[in-house]
Design a protein around this motif. Sequence first.
Motif, PDB file in Angstrom:
ATOM      1  N   LEU A   1      -4.388  10.256  -3.015  1.00  0.00           N
ATOM      2  CA  LEU A   1      -3.213  10.373  -3.877  1.00  0.00           C
ATOM      3  C   LEU A   1      -3.573  10.141  -5.335  1.00  0.00           C
ATOM      4  N   LEU A   2      -4.498   9.221  -5.581  1.00  0.00           N
ATOM      5  CA  LEU A   2      -4.905   8.915  -6.959  1.00  0.00           C
ATOM      6  C   LEU A   2      -5.478  10.143  -7.666  1.00  0.00           C
ATOM      7  N   LYS A   3      -6.122  11.030  -6.939  1.00  0.00           N
ATOM      8  CA  LYS A   3      -6.730  12.209  -7.542  1.00  0.00           C
ATOM      9  C   LYS A   3      -5.711  13.145  -8.173  1.00  0.00           C
ATOM     10  N   THR A   4      -4.443  13.000  -7.818  1.00  0.00           N
ATOM     11  CA  THR A   4      -3.421  13.923  -8.327  1.00  0.00           C
ATOM     12  C   THR A   4      -2.617  13.328  -9.480  1.00  0.00           C
TER      13      THR A   4
ATOM     14  N   ASN B   1       0.844  -1.196   0.000  1.00  0.00           N
ATOM     15  CA  ASN B   1       0.000   0.000   0.000  1.00  0.00           C
ATOM     16  C   ASN B   1       0.877   1.244   0.000  1.00  0.00           C
ATOM     17  N   ILE B   2       0.350   2.336  -0.600  1.00  0.00           N
ATOM     18  CA  ILE B   2       1.061   3.616  -0.624  1.00  0.00           C
ATOM     19  C   ILE B   2       0.067   4.731  -0.353  1.00  0.00           C
ATOM     20  N   SER B   3       0.459   5.650   0.520  1.00  0.00           N
ATOM     21  CA  SER B   3      -0.367   6.817   0.809  1.00  0.00           C
ATOM     22  C   SER B   3       0.551   8.012   1.015  1.00  0.00           C
ATOM     23  N   GLN B   4      -0.025   9.213   0.986  1.00  0.00           N
ATOM     24  CA  GLN B   4       0.775  10.404   1.206  1.00  0.00           C
ATOM     25  C   GLN B   4       0.854  10.706   2.693  1.00  0.00           C
ATOM     26  N   LYS B   5       2.075  11.073   3.144  1.00  0.00           N
ATOM     27  CA  LYS B   5       2.263  11.435   4.546  1.00  0.00           C
ATOM     28  C   LYS B   5       1.640  12.801   4.805  1.00  0.00           C
TER      29      LYS B   5
ATOM     30  N   ALA C   1       7.895   2.449   5.719  1.00  0.00           N
ATOM     31  CA  ALA C   1       9.059   3.273   5.403  1.00  0.00           C
ATOM     32  C   ALA C   1       8.576   4.545   4.724  1.00  0.00           C
ATOM     33  N   LEU C   2       9.374   5.603   4.842  1.00  0.00           N
ATOM     34  CA  LEU C   2       9.036   6.894   4.238  1.00  0.00           C
ATOM     35  C   LEU C   2       9.775   7.018   2.911  1.00  0.00           C
TER      36      LEU C   2
ATOM     37  N   LEU D   1       6.311  16.731  -0.857  1.00  0.00           N
ATOM     38  CA  LEU D   1       5.674  15.428  -1.032  1.00  0.00           C
ATOM     39  C   LEU D   1       6.500  14.298  -0.424  1.00  0.00           C
ATOM     40  N   LYS D   2       5.855  13.486   0.401  1.00  0.00           N
ATOM     41  CA  LYS D   2       6.457  12.279   0.960  1.00  0.00           C
ATOM     42  C   LYS D   2       5.398  11.189   0.948  1.00  0.00           C
ATOM     43  N   LEU D   3       5.786   9.960   0.694  1.00  0.00           N
ATOM     44  CA  LEU D   3       4.854   8.841   0.635  1.00  0.00           C
ATOM     45  C   LEU D   3       5.157   7.845   1.739  1.00  0.00           C
ATOM     46  N   VAL D   4       4.112   7.298   2.319  1.00  0.00           N
ATOM     47  CA  VAL D   4       4.258   6.225   3.302  1.00  0.00           C
ATOM     48  C   VAL D   4       4.093   4.906   2.568  1.00  0.00           C
TER      49      VAL D   4
END
Length: 526
Positions: free
Chosen positions: A295-298, A207-211, A229-230, A217-220
Motif C-alpha cells: 500500500l505504501l508504494k501507491t 495495522n492497515i493493509s489493502q483487501k 474491520a473493512l 479500493l478497500k482497506l483492512v
Amino acid sequence: MKWKERISLAIFICLVMFAAVLVLDIQMSRATSHGSGRFVPMHGRVQHKSFQRRYLQKIQSGQIVNNSSERMELGKSVQKNNDADEHHDETNQLPNPLPDVAAIRKSLNAQIRTKLVKPENEEYFRRRDSFQVLLDFADEAEILGQAKKKKKRRDPTLGAVLGYEMNSNSSVWDKYHLSITKGELYPEDGDYIEELVDEMNGSPIVNISQKAGGTQLKLVVEFPSQRYALFKPMRFPREQETLPNHFYFTDFERHNAEIAAFHLDRILGFRRAPPVVGRVLNMTSEIYALADTELLKTFFISPANNLCFHGRCGYYCDTAHAICGNPDMLEGSLAAFLPDKEIAPRKTWRHPWRRSYHKRRKAQWEEDDHYCDIIREISPYNAGRRLPDLVDMAILDFLMGNMDRHHYETIRAFGNDSVPIHLDHGRGFGRPKHDEISILAPLYQCCIVRRTTLATLLRFEFGSKRLSQILRASLSRDPVQPILWDPHYEALDRRVGIVLDVIKECIDKNDPADVLVGYSSWKKGR
C-alpha cells in the motif's frame, strides 16, 4: 374652418365623450359591487385573492386541506379577517392591503389542530384505500407499532453449534461472533452491538493493509487483539449521484451507503448486515504510518500538497482516482468482520437474480417472466427459508437502489437454514430520483413474501412514523452524520409504496396463503 379640420375635431370630441362614459360606468359598477361609496383599488383585490388562494392550499405544517367543507370553513375565517382589515383601513391613515398572516395562522390553528393530529388528507386516504386489501393481513397493533413483542426461543447460536462458550470476560467481538444464529447476525435486544460500534470508532489502529480482490479500493483495519474491520474511504460528498453514463457495475462505491444500509437493515427487522460505523482517520498517523509495504508504494503528494494514495484494484485505482486527505483527514466507513473463516466457514452462492454485468447482454431473468418457475425446482430454493430470504434482500436492495447483488454468503454450520448475509452495499443510495423496479424481480416473479415483512412495510406506510423519519433518527447517532442526502429519505418513503403495490398485485392474482409466508399460522392464532 375647412371641412377636414371640422371632421378631425368632431372625431376627437366623440372619443373624449366615449372615454368619459366608460370611466363613469366602471366606477359606478365597482361602487355597486362593494355596497359602499368607497372605491377599492383593483390591484389590491387581485393581490388579496392571489394570497387567499395560496394560503388556503396550505396550513402550518405543510399539509393540504382537501375536504370541501374544511375549505369553506377556512374561507369564512379568512373573510372575517378581511372584513376586520377593511374596517381597520377606514379608521387609520395607513391601510394594510393584505390581512395579517400571523393572526390568520393563529386563528386557523385553533380550528384545525384536532383535524391534523393524524395525516387525514386526500393522499393518506388514497393510499389507505389502495392498500386496503393488504391491511387485512396485519394486526392493527403491528401497523401502529404497538404490538407486544413475544418472547420466543432463540435458535442455537454459532457458539453453541461450534462448542464455544462465552463468559463474563468475553469481549463485545466475541459476543457478536458467537451469538450469530441461522436467522440473524445479532438479536433485537443485542446491546453489545452499540458497544461494538463505539469500539470500532474509538479503538486505536495497529495495522492497515489493502483487501485483496474486488473492483475498488478497500482497506483492512486491524485493532488490538486481532480484531478486524473493512474500511471504505469517502470519495464524494453526500449529494453526489451516480453518473448518468455509468453502468451499475462501474459505479463508485459510497462509504455512507454502507453505514445507511446497516441501519436500514436493522430497522426492517432483518439484522443480517454486519455492524458499520463512520470514522475519520488521520492520513499520516493512522494510514501512512501503519500501511503495509504494498500500500505504501501507491502514496504520493498531490499538487495541492495533500497526502494521497490509490492502492491496486480493478477500477479507479490510479492517480486520477486517488484517495486524498482533506487536508490530512479521511472519512470512511468501518464494517465489522464476520468470524474468521477457519472457525466458522462460509459458503458463497451465485445469486439467482444476478445481472449480466455486461454492457449489452441481459440475464435470463430479465427476459423470462416465468424464470422463478425454474428457480423453484432447484435446491435450496425449492423448500425452506432461502427464497423468502432472497425476497427480503431484494426489498432491502430496492429501498436503497442497490443493483450490485451478484453473490451472497451463508454460514456452513447452519446448512441450508442459514440466512443469506447482507454484505457489500457500497453502490446503494446513488440515484434518489430513479426507482429501479427490476431489483424487485424475486418478488414480482415469484409472488412470495413473508407476512411479517408486509406488516413492517405497512407500519412504515400508515404508522405514526414513516421509514424516512426512523432512519434519519437512527443515522443521527453515527459519528460522521449527516449520512444521507435529503432526497434519499424522500425516495425511501416513495419506494415503500411501490413495494406494497407489487405485493398487492400478487395477492390480487393469487391465493394469499400462497403469497404470504406464515399467513396460515398467523390466521389461526388470531
